[in-house]
Design an enzyme around this catalytic site. Structure first.
Site, mmCIF file in Angstrom:
data_model
loop_
_atom_site.group_PDB
_atom_site.id
_atom_site.type_symbol
_atom_site.label_atom_id
_atom_site.label_comp_id
_atom_site.label_asym_id
_atom_site.label_seq_id
_atom_site.Cartn_x
_atom_site.Cartn_y
_atom_site.Cartn_z
ATOM 1 N N TYR A 139 -4.855 15.013 -6.717
ATOM 2 C CA TYR A 139 -3.558 15.202 -6.390
ATOM 3 C C TYR A 139 -3.292 15.402 -4.784
ATOM 4 O O TYR A 139 -2.687 14.508 -4.181
ATOM 5 C CB TYR A 139 -2.720 16.346 -7.223
ATOM 6 C CG TYR A 139 -1.458 16.519 -6.840
ATOM 7 C CD1 TYR A 139 -0.429 15.612 -7.164
ATOM 8 C CD2 TYR A 139 -1.133 17.736 -6.069
ATOM 9 C CE1 TYR A 139 0.831 15.966 -6.971
ATOM 10 C CE2 TYR A 139 0.328 17.791 -5.965
ATOM 11 C CZ TYR A 139 1.207 16.948 -6.091
ATOM 12 O OH TYR A 139 2.396 17.377 -5.742
ATOM 13 N N ASP A 193 5.480 6.150 -11.306
ATOM 14 C CA ASP A 193 5.186 6.254 -10.109
ATOM 15 C C ASP A 193 3.425 6.214 -9.657
ATOM 16 O O ASP A 193 2.737 5.907 -10.679
ATOM 17 C CB ASP A 193 5.606 7.649 -9.422
ATOM 18 C CG ASP A 193 6.216 7.512 -8.077
ATOM 19 O OD1 ASP A 193 6.290 6.183 -7.519
ATOM 20 O OD2 ASP A 193 6.568 8.393 -7.423
ATOM 21 N N ARG A 330 12.672 17.265 3.347
ATOM 22 C CA ARG A 330 11.659 18.189 2.749
ATOM 23 C C ARG A 330 10.692 18.325 3.909
ATOM 24 O O ARG A 330 10.804 17.475 5.137
ATOM 25 C CB ARG A 330 10.965 17.247 1.838
ATOM 26 C CG ARG A 330 11.761 16.886 0.628
ATOM 27 C CD ARG A 330 10.739 16.227 -0.680
ATOM 28 N NE ARG A 330 10.484 15.005 -0.120
ATOM 29 C CZ ARG A 330 10.913 13.979 -0.055
ATOM 30 N NH1 ARG A 330 12.324 13.744 -0.654
ATOM 31 N NH2 ARG A 330 10.394 12.769 0.296
ATOM 32 N N LEU A 436 18.199 10.336 -2.947
ATOM 33 C CA LEU A 436 19.336 10.643 -3.561
ATOM 34 C C LEU A 436 20.175 11.757 -3.103
ATOM 35 O O LEU A 436 21.306 12.015 -3.549
ATOM 36 C CB LEU A 436 18.724 11.033 -5.111
ATOM 37 C CG LEU A 436 18.384 10.192 -6.121
ATOM 38 C CD1 LEU A 436 17.676 10.504 -7.376
ATOM 39 C CD2 LEU A 436 18.948 9.091 -6.135
ATOM 40 N N ASP A 556 -10.017 -32.558 -17.828
ATOM 41 C CA ASP A 556 -9.724 -32.546 -16.662
ATOM 42 C C ASP A 556 -10.723 -32.312 -15.437
ATOM 43 O O ASP A 556 -11.813 -31.871 -16.149
ATOM 44 C CB ASP A 556 -8.423 -31.557 -16.364
ATOM 45 C CG ASP A 556 -7.992 -31.161 -14.630
ATOM 46 O OD1 ASP A 556 -7.976 -32.292 -14.279
ATOM 47 O OD2 ASP A 556 -8.089 -30.144 -14.318
ATOM 48 N N ASP A 558 -11.072 -30.830 -11.575
ATOM 49 C CA ASP A 558 -10.950 -29.766 -10.770
ATOM 50 C C ASP A 558 -10.205 -28.575 -11.618
ATOM 51 O O ASP A 558 -9.108 -28.495 -12.010
ATOM 52 C CB ASP A 558 -9.696 -30.342 -9.275
ATOM 53 C CG ASP A 558 -10.334 -31.155 -8.621
ATOM 54 O OD1 ASP A 558 -11.241 -30.795 -7.733
ATOM 55 O OD2 ASP A 558 -10.194 -32.440 -8.729
ATOM 56 N N ASP A 739 -6.206 -27.520 -16.619
ATOM 57 C CA ASP A 739 -6.034 -26.057 -16.028
ATOM 58 C C ASP A 739 -4.578 -25.972 -15.320
ATOM 59 O O ASP A 739 -4.228 -24.740 -14.909
ATOM 60 C CB ASP A 739 -7.050 -25.779 -14.793
ATOM 61 C CG ASP A 739 -6.816 -26.607 -13.498
ATOM 62 O OD1 ASP A 739 -6.894 -26.013 -12.699
ATOM 63 O OD2 ASP A 739 -6.930 -27.819 -13.736
#
Length: 790
Positions: A139, A193, A330, A436, A556, A558, A739
């Site tokens: 933290y 978050d 703050r 806010l 295919d 490549d 691909d």
């Protein structure tokens, strides 16, 4: 539809369609303290939120007889979770569970007592216990001294230590295991978050693929140039990308996130999100903007309280005849408080007529207890204190101070009173996800029409169009904005305020949460309905191969038989590939075709000695299996357009560093794999727009492949080659592997034909018609080698 109708409609959708909502955040929306101690952490508004949180009330103190420790819990939301608390606590969602950390530092032997106290307080809360080492490293270390500073562009203060990262991973694993332990089918997981960026990927290892996982990123997401500084940047991106839906505060942050994914993970960016290969299947992650809001009802009710009205009246008498500017910040580097004080001092120096007539109320709230402040916070705290004292000493009198400095957490009622009183709100953080405070001020100014001055680097600047937007690094701009606000006429004040008020009224925290959850449910249900493309079953393919009498391979080149490389000339076949193809052709029951966009000379040079069939330039030239077979050209291979297209592509090559034009015998390809990802994508769209004007004059197809744009004659594609070959043979085993988008023509041609179609997809920009997927060309070689040995 009115705002109330819109909110009610969304609420009904949630109650009818969604199961339980599991919210996971670093912090629980409660304040937990040991009795007789001050809160270790808490909301700046925690002193008097009981009117809002009375549905939770207060728990009786929990006592442990041996330790004599008492725990007290109040339902006081922390800043990051305040919007969620509003949504959850008012029964607007029927069923929910919140997992998080209490921020209460107790010993490990007191953990069970703390968990019991929280459970008795509310059955909706699940506590994750962090020991002192985890608090320090996860933290205070990685989250606060690393990630948080980088996300807010505070490069001078960032610190990183390896043990911090190890603890970050460990705590994220704890959260993931806690969520998995309570998860039930139909639950919706909502993670919050930067503290928990690894949790979505960890949950994918613990839960079924259909588990619904959403992630909301409250903080700003920085530009790629900053984010790439992180040593573990790829792990963080991969972790969050395991979500079904990721929400951001503004489009700017979405753009930065996409850019980081494109550059660091080499993912193709889709307008609506990203589709990646994960755990053997494709997984789509939608990216969307969800600007957070406040619950205006609570502020309106609070303003009508007698004690608040009385406090406002008292303050108006104190500041009678004066204009009031309020700011609430703050104690951290992003708020830019010293610069605001410098601006105010300069304003009074340059405009002495405002001395005694203008008051600046600076609310400066500590985020931690004084003893826990970092060295940077202590220096910042000292600097602000000294500046306030100097300015008041310079311009103040015995009966008046130009700056009213509030350096403590203040009550909810006091804060509402100051918002109501202020003529101007000065909100100028140098970086903020939303902020806010601006929304709260707008609500409290319903009848006063106060002016909002807002930093362009706050997420709210994209939402509140009636604000005066300023660059927080420009003292001149801020000072001019204050003077403009002081002299603004009532008509303009009302007009600007109404714009802001209408937005805040419509976009509440409840509406934000409901909109996110509805979108998450829709994305998840859509993915379940469409069903993820499963991983190719090698054993099933091998068993079918062994039973078959006539087999055909459509391969295919490549990205399928060889890895993608930066220069086309470097894609030579490996010895392993040559050996595998040779073994397959030794079996008379097998016919092998390499169907590629490659030019004829390259395929002839690399594979011409093998008795395989080949098609180059997406079907312009074809060679049948066998030795010394001639090449045949498609009758549609008209090249009248070639000079015009070549001229356009060479122009884009000159204007796009890192790009190149490849001229084949008929087709022409513009490659931008080595160009800047964003600029290359932009130029590719511009090129396609110009090429379409040419296609109006000539019969052309424009193909958009992996970091390449190819132009070829119309009516020629890989799917047509597959159809032509199948007209000549009747196989009982078909294996087709490709691909990119150009190979979808083969998958479509075989969609209603019994066959095994496989897409090689480290990442996908669009859906596929293939029935299975593998992750890389090395897995293709593994499969082909298994078949050659069967």
């Amino acid at each position: 539809m009115t705002i109330i109708q819109r909110s009610t409609s969304l609420n009904n959708i949630i109650n009818e369609k969604l199961g339980r909502i599991i919210v996971a955040s670093n912090t629980l929306p409660i304040t937990v303290t040991k009795i007789n101690e001050t809160p270790l952490f808490g909301s700046p508004l925690s002193a008097s939120r009981e009117s809002i949180t009375s549905s939770f009330g207060m728990s009786e103190p929990s006592r442990d007889r041996e330790s004599k420790i008492q725990i007290q819990i109040n339902a006081h939301p922390f800043p990051t979770e305040s919007a969620l608390e509003t949504l959850m606590a008012k029964d607007e969602i029927e069923d929910w569970l919140w997992i998080g950390w209490s921020h209460c530092e107790v010993n490990e032997d007191e953990e069970s007592m703390l968990n019991q106290a929280i459970k008795e307080f509310s059955p909706h809360f699940e506590h994750v216990f962090l020991n002192p080492r985890q608090v320090e490293n996860y933290y205070k270390g990685y989250c606060k001294n690393g990630l948080w500073l980088l996300l807010h562009y505070q490069m001078n203060f960032i610190r990183m230590q390896s043990e911090w990262w190890e603890e970050y991973v460990g705590v994220n694993q704890m959260f993931a295991e806690k969520i998995a332990s309570v998860w039930k089918p139909s639950d919706i997981i909502w993670i919050h978050d930067y503290h928990l960026m690894l949790v979505p990927q960890m949950l994918r290892q613990l839960l079924p693929p259909e588990a619904s996982i959403g992630f909301f990123f409250h903080a700003p997401f920085p530009s790629y140039e900053l984010f790439r500084i992180l040593p573990n940047r790829k792990e963080l991106l991969k972790g969050i990308l395991s979500s079904n839906l990721i929400g951001f505060q503004s489009f700017e942050y979405v753009r930065h996130f996409k850019s980081s994914c494109a550059r660091l993970l080499d993912l193709e960016v889709h307008p609506k999100g990203l589709e990646i290969f994960e755990d053997g299947s494709t997984h789509f992650t939608k990216l969307q903007v969800y600007p957070i809001g406040v619950d205006y009802n609570d502020f309106v009710k609070n303003l009508n309280l007698p004690e608040v009205a009385s406090r406002v009246e008292s303050l108006r008498k104190i500041f009678k005849g004066k204009k009031v500017v309020v700011a609430r910040d703050r104690l951290d580097q992003i708020e830019g408080v010293p610069r605001k004080l410098e601006v105010f001092e300069q304003l009074l120096n340059d405009h002495p007529e405002y001395i005694g007539k203008l008051v600046f109320i600076q609310i400066y709230e500590p985020t931690v207890e004084e003893e826990d402040e970092t060295d940077e916070q202590k220096i910042l705290h000292k600097t602000v204190n000294e500046m306030v004292g100097r300015i008041n000493g310079k311009f103040g009198k015995l009966s008046f101070n130009p700056i009213e400095y509030i350096n403590k957490k203040i009550s909810y009622e006091e804060l509402s009173s100051l918002y109501k009183l202020a003529d101007i709100a000065l909100i100028t953080p140098i970086r903020d996800g939303m902020n806010l405070t601006s929304h709260e001020y707008v609500v409290c100014q319903k009848d006063n029409f106060g002016v909002l001055i807002l930093s362009e680097f706050a997420g709210a600047a994209r939402c509140l169009g009636g604000s005066i937007i300023v660059n927080p690094f420009s003292k001149k701009e801020i000072m001019e904005a204050i003077i403009e606000a002081l002299n603004m006429n009532m008509h303009d004040r009302k007009l600007k305020h109404q714009i802001n008020y209408n937005y805040v009224l419509a976009n509440t925290s409840s509406f934000w949460g409901k909109r996110f959850l509805c979108d998450l449910n829709e994305v998840t249900q859509k993915e379940i309905m469409e069903t993820r493309v499963p991983r190719a079953n090698f054993q099933e393919i091998e068993d079918s191969y062994k039973k078959a009498k006539v087999r055909v391979f459509f391969l295919d080149y490549d990205g399928t038989l060889t890895p993608l490389v930066r220069l086309p000339s470097q894609a030579m076949p490996s010895k392993q590939l040559i050996d595998v193809l040779s073994k397959l052709t030794e079996d008379s029951r097998n016919e092998v075709y390499v169907i590629s966009g490659r030019d004829r000379s390259s395929l002839e040079k690399w594979l011409g000695h093998l008795p395989i069939g080949m098609s180059c330039e997406h079907g312009v030239f074809t060679r049948q299996p066998g030795e010394n077979q001639p090449w045949t050209e498609s009758p549609n291979a008209d090249v009248q357009w070639k000079d015009t297209v070549l001229s356009i592509m060479q122009d884009f090559e000159d204007r796009t560093p890192g790009s190149m034009t490849e001229t084949k015998q008929v087709n022409i390809t513009w490659h931008y794999r080595n160009a800047d990802p964003d600029f290359g994508q932009f130029q590719a769209k511009e090129l396609i727009a110009q090429l379409r004007s040419v296609a109006n004059k000539y019969p052309l197809d424009i193909l958009s492949g992996k970091k390449a744009i190819e132009v070829k004659p119309i009516g020629i594609n890989k799917g047509e080659i597959v159809k032509m070959i199948l007209q000549k043979i009747d196989p009982d085993f078909i294996l087709c592997i490709g691909d990119d988008k150009t190979d979808e023509d083969m998958f479509k041609a075989l969609y209603n034909v019994p066959s095994y179609t496989i897409r090689v997809c480290g990442d996908l920009e669009e859906s596929t018609k293939a029935r299975g997927v593998v992750e890389s060309s090395s897995e293709v070689l593994t499969l082909l080698n298994r078949l050659s040995l069967s």
